[in-house]
Design a protein around this motif. Structure first.
Motif, PDB file in Angstrom:
ATOM      1  N   LEU A 100       0.882  -1.118  -0.137  1.00 38.48           N
ATOM      2  CA  LEU A 100       0.034  -0.052   0.028  1.00 38.48           C
ATOM      3  C   LEU A 100       0.840   1.268  -0.117  1.00 38.48           C
ATOM      4  N   VAL A 102      -6.530   4.183   2.087  1.00 38.09           N
ATOM      5  CA  VAL A 102      -6.525   2.696   2.320  1.00 38.09           C
ATOM      6  C   VAL A 102      -8.095   2.314   2.490  1.00 38.09           C
ATOM      7  N   TRP A 103      -8.933   3.200   3.126  1.00 39.63           N
ATOM      8  CA  TRP A 103     -10.414   2.812   3.105  1.00 39.63           C
ATOM      9  C   TRP A 103     -11.285   3.711   2.306  1.00 39.63           C
ATOM     10  N   GLN A 141      -7.644   1.445  -1.039  1.00 42.46           N
ATOM     11  CA  GLN A 141      -6.320   0.215  -1.389  1.00 42.46           C
ATOM     12  C   GLN A 141      -6.687  -1.038  -0.388  1.00 42.46           C
ATOM     13  N   LYS A 142      -7.402  -0.891   0.845  1.00 39.94           N
ATOM     14  CA  LYS A 142      -7.504  -2.047   1.553  1.00 39.94           C
ATOM     15  C   LYS A 142      -8.239  -3.424   0.746  1.00 39.94           C
ATOM     16  N   ARG A 143      -8.822  -2.935  -0.353  1.00 43.48           N
ATOM     17  CA  ARG A 143      -9.605  -4.063  -1.062  1.00 43.48           C
ATOM     18  C   ARG A 143      -8.723  -5.192  -1.508  1.00 43.48           C
ATOM     19  N   LEU A 191      -6.514  -6.227   0.277  1.00 44.98           N
ATOM     20  CA  LEU A 191      -6.195  -7.327   1.720  1.00 44.98           C
ATOM     21  C   LEU A 191      -6.780  -8.586   1.856  1.00 44.98           C
ATOM     22  N   VAL A 218       2.139  -6.928   5.114  1.00 47.79           N
ATOM     23  CA  VAL A 218       1.558  -5.836   4.502  1.00 47.79           C
ATOM     24  C   VAL A 218       2.631  -4.659   4.797  1.00 47.79           C
ATOM     25  N   LEU A 248      -5.038   3.068  10.163  1.00 49.37           N
ATOM     26  CA  LEU A 248      -4.358   1.985   9.093  1.00 49.37           C
ATOM     27  C   LEU A 248      -4.175   0.755   9.583  1.00 49.37           C
ATOM     28  N   GLU A 300      -7.188  -1.385  10.149  1.00 51.96           N
ATOM     29  CA  GLU A 300      -7.844  -1.863   9.042  1.00 51.96           C
ATOM     30  C   GLU A 300      -7.048  -3.141   8.688  1.00 51.96           C
ATOM     31  N   ILE A 301      -5.789  -2.805   8.472  1.00 50.77           N
ATOM     32  CA  ILE A 301      -4.807  -4.234   8.351  1.00 50.77           C
ATOM     33  C   ILE A 301      -4.970  -5.284   8.888  1.00 50.77           C
ATOM     34  N   GLU A 360      -8.770  -6.676   8.215  1.00 47.50           N
ATOM     35  CA  GLU A 360      -8.799  -7.565   6.720  1.00 47.50           C
ATOM     36  C   GLU A 360      -7.761  -8.553   6.626  1.00 47.50           C
TER      37      GLU A 360
END
Length: 337
Positions: free
Chosen positions: A38, A96-97, A112-114, A116, A123, A194, A197-198, A201
């Protein structure tokens, strides 16, 4: 950064910020490690030619930081399976979200998180400078960037009524100081999100946060020298009075915040700021960062893109080496190669 985005301007050698590697992680993996990158243009290789034609809107180089990291880790028998590299010039932490608007008729970049997944094991993220508003800070300090030469750098100065020559004083007190404080508060909040989210996911993944290479050296006099090829001074017309401010009050502060958040999250932090002070944009033929308005090798839509202080090819390679070793040490328990 897109053809209308730039700078980005994305920071261990593990500084003791990563927790000790577990015995299970102390040896090289026997299979390729599912890995996602990312980031913004520092990860994506903004300014480095040739550009990946399938990623023109993000001005992503065909050979960027993830490629160097992959190659360097392979030399240590740590093999990555890069399932996605969604780095995009101009990306902020919130991208990212949230989707990233790319300007004009170009479709937005999805969050961007799509990319993961539950299978992701590593990551690597390099974001934060655009959330801070580094481009706006530079425009506050540069008359040239406020004109046509800064047209590819998104957003404008913080306060057009304040002169570029007064930018250090502007940010030291009053409205400018309040604005900068709020930007750092937003970076702090978004870094926390961030890592959340990591973790949500990709719960099995180890997170690595890559900081930014140093822009202004400790010996600021080096920035008075004209760039090779006659492209002006490395920091263009940014006044000398602002150089220490940019280094200590902006970049060093951002670096410390990123390191702190990574440590809190149990992530590895790659301190490129500490590793790159001897080869900034102010170091002539040895520079690892392109000058602020120095022409890069990238031409898109009939416009030559300036470097806007992004790592050049040499910087990409050295930053990739540093990041790869940080990953080998902090994630896989390897000593120096």
């Amino acid at each position: 950064m897109t053809s209308t985005h730039a700078l980005a301007v994305a920071l261990v050698v593990v500084l003791g910020t990563a927790p000790a590697a577990s015995s299970a992680a102390s040896s090289a993996p026997t299979e390729r490690v599912p890995t996602v990158f990312l980031g913004d243009g520092t990860v994506g290789g903004y300014g480095i030619a040739p550009v990946d034609e399938s990623r023109l809107s993000c001005v992503r180089a065909q050979e960027n930081l993830p490629d160097v990291i992959e190659d360097q880790l392979a030399d240590q028998s740590i093999l990555l399976d890069i399932t996605a590299d969604v780095s995009c010039a101009g990306a902020e932490l919130r991208h990212v979200w949230e989707q990233q608007e790319l300007g004009g008729d170009v479709a937005p970049a999805p969050p961007q998180k799509r990319v993961l997944t539950k299978q992701t094991q590593l990551v690597v993220a390099g974001l934060g400078a655009h959330t801070l508003g580094l481009g706006r800070i530079l425009k506050q300090c540069s008359a040239k960037l406020r004109g046509t030469e800064g047209s590819l750098l998104p957003d404008g100065p913080v306060d057009t009524a304040s002169k570029p020559a007064d930018c250090a004083a502007y940010f030291a007190k009053g409205a400018g100081a309040d604005w900068l404080t709020k930007r750092f508060e937003q970076v702090d909040k978004d870094l926390e999100k961030l890592f959340s989210e990591i973790g949500s996911e990709s719960p099995s993944a180890k997170a690595v946060l890559v900081g930014y290479p140093r822009l202004v050296p400790k010996d600021v006099k080096r920035c008075r020298t004209v760039l090779p090829g006659g492209a002006g001074r490395p920091l263009a017309d940014v006044p000398e009075s602002a150089w220490p401010f940019l280094d200590q009050k902006v970049q060093a502060r951002l670096n410390s915040l990123m390191a702190k958040r990574a440590k809190t999250a149990g992530a590895v932090f790659v301190d490129l700021y500490a590793a790159t002070g001897a080869a900034t944009a102010c170091d002539g033929d040895a520079r690892t960062t392109g000058g602020l308005l120095e022409p890069s090798a990238v031409t898109l839509l009939h416009q030559r893109h300036p470097w806007f202080l992004h790592p050049n090819e040499t910087g990409r390679d050295t930053n990739g080496d540093t990041t790869a070793q940080a990953i080998a040490t902090g994630v896989f328990g390897r000593g120096p190669a």
